[in-house]
Write a protein that holds these residues in place. Structure first.
Motif, PDB file in Angstrom:
ATOM      1  N   ALA A  49      33.717  23.936 -48.972  1.00 43.56           N
ATOM      2  CA  ALA A  49      33.286  22.725 -48.272  1.00 43.56           C
ATOM      3  C   ALA A  49      33.916  21.495 -48.916  1.00 43.56           C
ATOM      4  CB  ALA A  49      31.767  22.605 -48.305  1.00 43.56           C
ATOM      5  N   SER A  50      34.292  20.552 -48.097  1.00 40.88           N
ATOM      6  CA  SER A  50      34.860  19.286 -48.568  1.00 40.88           C
ATOM      7  C   SER A  50      33.754  18.392 -49.113  1.00 40.88           C
ATOM      8  CB  SER A  50      35.533  18.554 -47.414  1.00 40.88           C
ATOM      9  OG  SER A  50      36.463  19.378 -46.775  1.00 40.88           O
ATOM     10  N   THR A  51      34.119  17.515 -50.043  1.00 39.37           N
ATOM     11  CA  THR A  51      33.178  16.506 -50.519  1.00 39.37           C
ATOM     12  C   THR A  51      33.301  15.263 -49.648  1.00 39.37           C
ATOM     13  OG1 THR A  51      34.734  15.448 -52.022  1.00 39.37           O
ATOM     14  CG2 THR A  51      33.478  17.327 -52.908  1.00 39.37           C
ATOM     15  N   THR A  74      34.857  25.952 -41.657  1.00 37.41           N
ATOM     16  CA  THR A  74      33.498  26.453 -41.443  1.00 37.41           C
ATOM     17  C   THR A  74      32.526  25.938 -42.493  1.00 37.41           C
ATOM     18  OG1 THR A  74      34.434  28.434 -40.456  1.00 37.41           O
ATOM     19  CG2 THR A  74      32.145  28.575 -41.176  1.00 37.41           C
ATOM     20  N   GLU A  75      32.953  25.930 -43.747  1.00 33.34           N
ATOM     21  CA  GLU A  75      32.086  25.504 -44.849  1.00 33.34           C
ATOM     22  C   GLU A  75      31.729  24.024 -44.754  1.00 33.34           C
ATOM     23  OE1 GLU A  75      34.317  29.113 -45.733  1.00 33.34           O
ATOM     24  OE2 GLU A  75      35.022  27.118 -45.187  1.00 33.34           O
ATOM     25  N   THR A  76      32.691  23.202 -44.385  1.00 35.35           N
ATOM     26  CA  THR A  76      32.448  21.763 -44.260  1.00 35.35           C
ATOM     27  C   THR A  76      31.566  21.463 -43.059  1.00 35.35           C
ATOM     28  OG1 THR A  76      34.551  21.290 -45.351  1.00 35.35           O
ATOM     29  CG2 THR A  76      33.568  19.496 -44.081  1.00 35.35           C
ATOM     30  N   LYS A  77      31.764  22.206 -41.966  1.00 31.31           N
ATOM     31  CA  LYS A  77      30.911  22.020 -40.785  1.00 31.31           C
ATOM     32  C   LYS A  77      29.443  22.229 -41.129  1.00 31.31           C
ATOM     33  CE  LYS A  77      34.107  23.387 -37.152  1.00 31.31           C
ATOM     34  NZ  LYS A  77      34.378  24.378 -36.098  1.00 31.31           N
ATOM     35  N   ALA A  78      29.158  23.229 -41.955  1.00 31.89           N
ATOM     36  CA  ALA A  78      27.778  23.597 -42.267  1.00 31.89           C
ATOM     37  C   ALA A  78      27.188  22.850 -43.463  1.00 31.89           C
ATOM     38  CB  ALA A  78      27.708  25.099 -42.542  1.00 31.89           C
ATOM     39  N   GLN A  79      28.021  22.164 -44.221  1.00 34.13           N
ATOM     40  CA  GLN A  79      27.577  21.507 -45.459  1.00 34.13           C
ATOM     41  C   GLN A  79      26.584  20.386 -45.171  1.00 34.13           C
ATOM     42  OE1 GLN A  79      28.434  22.381 -48.578  1.00 34.13           O
ATOM     43  NE2 GLN A  79      27.285  20.738 -49.518  1.00 34.13           N
ATOM     44  N   ASN A  80      25.553  20.279 -46.003  1.00 33.63           N
ATOM     45  CA  ASN A  80      24.636  19.140 -45.953  1.00 33.63           C
ATOM     46  C   ASN A  80      25.167  18.075 -46.897  1.00 33.63           C
ATOM     47  OD1 ASN A  80      22.902  20.548 -44.218  1.00 33.63           O
ATOM     48  ND2 ASN A  80      21.868  21.503 -45.945  1.00 33.63           N
ATOM     49  N   THR A 125      34.163   9.056 -39.687  1.00 36.14           N
ATOM     50  CA  THR A 125      34.677   8.349 -38.513  1.00 36.14           C
ATOM     51  C   THR A 125      35.684   9.234 -37.779  1.00 36.14           C
ATOM     52  OG1 THR A 125      34.313   6.169 -39.457  1.00 36.14           O
ATOM     53  CG2 THR A 125      36.002   6.332 -37.748  1.00 36.14           C
ATOM     54  N   GLY A 126      35.463   9.431 -36.495  1.00 39.76           N
ATOM     55  CA  GLY A 126      36.376  10.222 -35.684  1.00 39.76           C
ATOM     56  C   GLY A 126      36.118  11.718 -35.694  1.00 39.76           C
ATOM     57  N   ILE A 127      35.230  12.177 -36.548  1.00 37.07           N
ATOM     58  CA  ILE A 127      34.900  13.604 -36.617  1.00 37.07           C
ATOM     59  C   ILE A 127      33.677  13.845 -35.742  1.00 37.07           C
ATOM     60  CG2 ILE A 127      34.015  15.407 -38.158  1.00 37.07           C
ATOM     61  CD1 ILE A 127      35.774  14.162 -40.370  1.00 37.07           C
ATOM     62  N   THR A 128      33.684  14.951 -34.992  1.00 35.06           N
ATOM     63  CA  THR A 128      32.565  15.226 -34.083  1.00 35.06           C
ATOM     64  C   THR A 128      32.027  16.653 -34.218  1.00 35.06           C
ATOM     65  OG1 THR A 128      34.078  15.882 -32.320  1.00 35.06           O
ATOM     66  CG2 THR A 128      33.395  13.566 -32.358  1.00 35.06           C
ATOM     67  N   THR A 129      32.468  17.395 -35.227  1.00 33.12           N
ATOM     68  CA  THR A 129      32.141  18.821 -35.295  1.00 33.12           C
ATOM     69  C   THR A 129      31.252  19.221 -36.467  1.00 33.12           C
ATOM     70  OG1 THR A 129      34.201  19.235 -36.489  1.00 33.12           O
ATOM     71  CG2 THR A 129      34.259  19.492 -34.091  1.00 33.12           C
ATOM     72  N   HIS A 130      30.722  18.263 -37.202  1.00 35.52           N
ATOM     73  CA  HIS A 130      29.854  18.601 -38.324  1.00 35.52           C
ATOM     74  C   HIS A 130      28.507  19.077 -37.787  1.00 35.52           C
ATOM     75  CE1 HIS A 130      27.001  17.665 -41.661  1.00 35.52           C
ATOM     76  NE2 HIS A 130      27.935  18.330 -42.320  1.00 35.52           N
ATOM     77  N   GLU A 131      27.913  20.085 -38.454  1.00 38.26           N
ATOM     78  CA  GLU A 131      26.663  20.668 -37.975  1.00 38.26           C
ATOM     79  C   GLU A 131      25.514  20.588 -38.988  1.00 38.26           C
ATOM     80  OE1 GLU A 131      28.076  24.583 -37.142  1.00 38.26           O
ATOM     81  OE2 GLU A 131      29.193  23.934 -35.371  1.00 38.26           O
ATOM     82  N   GLY A 132      25.805  20.206 -40.231  1.00 34.58           N
ATOM     83  CA  GLY A 132      24.775  20.134 -41.266  1.00 34.58           C
ATOM     84  C   GLY A 132      23.972  18.851 -41.167  1.00 34.58           C
ATOM     85  N   ALA A 157      29.205  12.118 -35.718  1.00 33.75           N
ATOM     86  CA  ALA A 157      29.983  13.176 -36.368  1.00 33.75           C
ATOM     87  C   ALA A 157      29.235  14.485 -36.439  1.00 33.75           C
ATOM     88  CB  ALA A 157      30.370  12.737 -37.784  1.00 33.75           C
ATOM     89  N   THR A 158      27.924  14.452 -36.354  1.00 31.12           N
ATOM     90  CA  THR A 158      27.142  15.660 -36.621  1.00 31.12           C
ATOM     91  C   THR A 158      26.156  15.984 -35.513  1.00 31.12           C
ATOM     92  OG1 THR A 158      25.801  16.806 -38.287  1.00 31.12           O
ATOM     93  CG2 THR A 158      25.352  14.458 -37.966  1.00 31.12           C
ATOM     94  N   SER A 159      25.959  17.257 -35.313  1.00 33.90           N
ATOM     95  CA  SER A 159      24.897  17.696 -34.402  1.00 33.90           C
ATOM     96  C   SER A 159      23.627  18.006 -35.204  1.00 33.90           C
ATOM     97  CB  SER A 159      25.334  18.940 -33.623  1.00 33.90           C
ATOM     98  OG  SER A 159      25.662  19.999 -34.501  1.00 33.90           O
ATOM     99  N   GLY A 160      23.730  17.911 -36.538  1.00 35.72           N
ATOM    100  CA  GLY A 160      22.575  18.107 -37.407  1.00 35.72           C
ATOM    101  C   GLY A 160      21.757  16.832 -37.514  1.00 35.72           C
ATOM    102  N   ALA A 161      20.693  16.910 -38.266  1.00 37.63           N
ATOM    103  CA  ALA A 161      19.807  15.755 -38.437  1.00 37.63           C
ATOM    104  C   ALA A 161      20.469  14.709 -39.328  1.00 37.63           C
ATOM    105  CB  ALA A 161      18.497  16.198 -39.070  1.00 37.63           C
ATOM    106  N   THR A 162      20.247  13.446 -38.989  1.00 41.33           N
ATOM    107  CA  THR A 162      20.694  12.330 -39.801  1.00 41.33           C
ATOM    108  C   THR A 162      19.455  11.545 -40.187  1.00 41.33           C
ATOM    109  OG1 THR A 162      22.778  12.180 -38.589  1.00 41.33           O
ATOM    110  CG2 THR A 162      22.143  10.255 -39.878  1.00 41.33           C
ATOM    111  N   TYR A 163      19.271  11.311 -41.476  1.00 38.62           N
ATOM    112  CA  TYR A 163      18.064  10.592 -41.909  1.00 38.62           C
ATOM    113  C   TYR A 163      18.332   9.747 -43.132  1.00 38.62           C
ATOM    114  CZ  TYR A 163      17.521  14.334 -45.378  1.00 38.62           C
ATOM    115  OH  TYR A 163      17.734  15.201 -46.400  1.00 38.62           O
ATOM    116  N   LYS A 164      17.451   8.795 -43.355  1.00 43.49           N
ATOM    117  CA  LYS A 164      17.517   7.909 -44.525  1.00 43.49           C
ATOM    118  C   LYS A 164      16.304   8.181 -45.369  1.00 43.49           C
ATOM    119  CE  LYS A 164      18.229   3.444 -46.349  1.00 43.49           C
ATOM    120  NZ  LYS A 164      18.221   3.911 -47.698  1.00 43.49           N
TER     121      LYS A 164
END
Length: 125
Positions: A51-53, A72-78, A91-98, A118-125
């Motif tokens: 997974a990328s940092t 795959t690893e970066t897509k799933a990374q939290n 910015t410009g990325i639309t395939t993240h899932e974590g 960028a993500t279909s996963g939850a985004t929170y603060k």
């Protein structure tokens, strides 16, 4: 990567390198190669395996106007980082899932749009 590590000066990409697609490199190698470069226009596909940092994605995203395809690893990374860093990374990325946690100060509307887009996963603060 080798050239970037060996110089403190400006690196100017030739037309072939500027538009080249990169599909066999890790995010760590691409970030090392693209540090300080902002003129790449080709597409980048991150090599499977690690997974990328946020810092690596931020550097790669700043370097290219092309499409970045996450592995795959970066897509799933939290991820958890500041809104400034996350927006620059995604910015410009639309395939993240974590999930993405925003730390520090509240995001601007623009930053929040870049992060949540960028993500279909939850985004929170």
């Amino acid at each position: 990567k080798t050239i970037n590590a060996a110089t403190g000066g400006t690196i100017t990409l030739n037309s072939q390198t500027k538009a080249a697609d990169f599909t066999t490199d890790t995010a760590a190698d691409l970030a090392a190669a693209f540090t300080g470069i902002t003129s790449h226009t080709g597409n980048i596909t991150l090599k499977e395996g690690v997974a990328s940092t946020v810092a690596e994605l931020k550097t790669i995203n700043a370097a290219t106007a092309g499409t970045i395809t996450l592995n795959t690893e970066t897509k799933a990374q939290n991820y958890s980082d500041t809104a400034v860093n996350l927006a620059a990374a995604f910015t410009g990325i639309t395939t993240h899932e974590g999930t993405v946690e925003i730390t520090g100060t509240n995001p601007t509307v623009s930053q929040l749009n870049a992060i949540s887009g960028a993500t279909s996963g939850a985004t929170y603060k």
